[in-house]
Design a protein around this motif. Structure first.
Motif, short mmCIF file in Angstrom:
data_model
loop_
_atom_site.label_atom_id
_atom_site.label_comp_id
_atom_site.label_asym_id
_atom_site.label_seq_id
_atom_site.Cartn_x
_atom_site.Cartn_y
_atom_site.Cartn_z
N MET A 45 0.85 -1.17 0.00
CA MET A 45 0.00 0.00 0.00
C MET A 45 0.90 1.24 0.00
O MET A 45 1.65 1.44 0.95
CB MET A 45 -0.87 -0.04 1.25
N PRO A 46 0.86 2.08 -1.03
CA PRO A 46 1.75 3.25 -1.10
C PRO A 46 1.30 4.39 -0.21
O PRO A 46 0.52 5.24 -0.60
CB PRO A 46 1.72 3.63 -2.58
N LYS A 47 1.78 4.39 1.02
CA LYS A 47 1.51 5.47 1.96
C LYS A 47 2.70 6.42 1.94
O LYS A 47 3.84 5.98 1.90
CB LYS A 47 1.30 4.88 3.34
N ILE A 48 2.45 7.72 1.97
CA ILE A 48 3.53 8.71 1.99
C ILE A 48 3.71 9.21 3.42
O ILE A 48 2.81 9.08 4.25
CB ILE A 48 3.25 9.87 0.99
N PRO A 49 4.87 9.78 3.76
CA PRO A 49 5.13 10.20 5.14
C PRO A 49 4.11 11.17 5.72
O PRO A 49 3.83 11.15 6.91
CB PRO A 49 6.51 10.85 5.06
N MET A 50 3.53 12.02 4.90
CA MET A 50 2.59 13.01 5.44
C MET A 50 1.21 12.42 5.74
O MET A 50 0.39 13.07 6.37
CB MET A 50 2.48 14.21 4.51
N CYS A 51 0.94 11.17 5.36
CA CYS A 51 -0.35 10.53 5.66
C CYS A 51 -0.64 10.50 7.15
O CYS A 51 -1.78 10.69 7.57
CB CYS A 51 -0.39 9.11 5.10
N ASP A 52 0.38 10.24 7.96
CA ASP A 52 0.18 10.14 9.41
C ASP A 52 -0.31 11.43 10.04
O ASP A 52 -0.86 11.42 11.13
CB ASP A 52 1.48 9.71 10.09
N ARG A 53 -0.11 12.57 9.37
CA ARG A 53 -0.52 13.88 9.91
C ARG A 53 -1.78 14.42 9.24
O ARG A 53 -2.12 15.57 9.41
CB ARG A 53 0.62 14.87 9.73
N CYS A 54 -2.47 13.58 8.46
CA CYS A 54 -3.64 14.02 7.70
C CYS A 54 -4.94 13.73 8.46
O CYS A 54 -5.06 12.70 9.14
CB CYS A 54 -3.65 13.32 6.35
N ALA A 56 -9.86 7.67 3.70
CA ALA A 56 -11.19 7.57 3.11
C ALA A 56 -11.19 7.96 1.64
O ALA A 56 -11.94 7.41 0.84
CB ALA A 56 -12.17 8.45 3.88
N VAL A 57 -10.35 8.89 1.25
CA VAL A 57 -10.31 9.36 -0.14
C VAL A 57 -9.47 8.43 -1.01
O VAL A 57 -9.84 8.12 -2.15
CB VAL A 57 -9.76 10.80 -0.20
N HIS A 58 -8.36 7.96 -0.50
CA HIS A 58 -7.44 7.08 -1.24
C HIS A 58 -7.22 5.80 -0.43
O HIS A 58 -6.19 5.66 0.22
CB HIS A 58 -6.10 7.77 -1.49
N PRO A 59 -8.17 4.87 -0.46
CA PRO A 59 -8.06 3.66 0.38
C PRO A 59 -6.78 2.86 0.12
O PRO A 59 -6.22 2.27 1.03
CB PRO A 59 -9.29 2.84 0.03
N ALA A 60 -6.33 2.82 -1.13
CA ALA A 60 -5.13 2.06 -1.48
C ALA A 60 -3.87 2.92 -1.47
O ALA A 60 -2.80 2.45 -1.82
CB ALA A 60 -5.31 1.41 -2.85
N GLY A 61 -3.98 4.17 -1.11
CA GLY A 61 -2.84 5.07 -1.10
C GLY A 61 -2.74 5.88 -2.38
O GLY A 61 -3.46 5.63 -3.35
N VAL A 62 -1.82 6.85 -2.40
CA VAL A 62 -1.64 7.70 -3.57
C VAL A 62 -0.53 7.14 -4.46
O VAL A 62 0.28 6.33 -4.02
CB VAL A 62 -1.31 9.16 -3.16
N ASN A 63 -0.49 7.59 -5.71
CA ASN A 63 0.49 7.08 -6.67
C ASN A 63 1.69 8.00 -6.85
O ASN A 63 2.46 7.80 -7.76
CB ASN A 63 -0.17 6.85 -8.03
N GLY A 64 1.84 8.99 -6.03
CA GLY A 64 2.96 9.92 -6.17
C GLY A 64 3.59 10.22 -4.83
O GLY A 64 3.37 9.51 -3.84
N ASN A 65 4.36 11.30 -4.81
CA ASN A 65 5.04 11.71 -3.57
C ASN A 65 4.22 12.70 -2.75
O ASN A 65 4.58 13.01 -1.63
CB ASN A 65 6.40 12.33 -3.89
N THR A 66 3.15 13.23 -3.34
CA THR A 66 2.30 14.18 -2.64
C THR A 66 0.84 13.79 -2.81
O THR A 66 0.49 13.00 -3.69
CB THR A 66 2.48 15.61 -3.18
N CYS A 67 -0.01 14.36 -1.98
CA CYS A 67 -1.45 14.10 -2.05
C CYS A 67 -2.19 15.44 -2.12
O CYS A 67 -2.02 16.29 -1.25
CB CYS A 67 -1.89 13.31 -0.82
N LEU A 68 -3.00 15.60 -3.15
CA LEU A 68 -3.76 16.85 -3.31
C LEU A 68 -4.85 16.99 -2.26
O LEU A 68 -5.34 18.09 -2.00
CB LEU A 68 -4.35 16.92 -4.71
#
Length: 116
Positions: A1-10, A22-34
């Motif tokens: 599951m591609p989780k980025i470091p900033m996920c923990d603070r979201c 809730a928005v990206h159940p499988a994680g994001v495909n890049g280094n940032t999340c809009l």
């Protein structure tokens, strides 16, 4: 599951091993999340910095522990073979190919450079 470091603070982070958010159940495909929303209750990221160290581009770099005084620095410039081309003990001349030299050990008297 591609989780980025900033996920923990979201705010949207699921805190679930099977879902990222809730928005990206499988994680994001890049280094940032809009859709990132800073959670005001999240633990702040602490960049621990020991004395004599600094962060450069996110990496902790330790600085040398010993600092030379200005007098010691001037003495080093006056006596070190890197600057004079001669051994400080016996005054033997070193080869002039200084660009590739790392160690300045004298083959004549056995003086060894301990500054490296």
């Amino acid at each position: 599951m591609p989780k980025i470091p900033m996920c923990d603070r979201c705010l949207l982070y699921a805190h679930n091993p099977h879902l990222v958010c809730a928005v990206h159940p499988a994680g994001v495909n890049g280094n940032t999340c809009l859709d990132f929303r800073e959670n005001p209750n999240a633990e702040p990221v602490e960049l621990w910095e020991p004395e004599g160290a600094s962060y450069y581009n996110g990496e902790l770099i330790l600085q040398p522990q010993h600092r030379l005084t200005q007098q010691q620095q001037l003495e080093l410039v006056d006596t070190h073979p890197m600057f004079t081309g001669r051994c400080p003990r016996c005054n033997a001349e070193f080869d002039r190919d200084w660009s590739a030299r790392v160690h300045w050990d004298c083959s004549e008297c056995g003086w060894m450079d301990d500054t490296v």
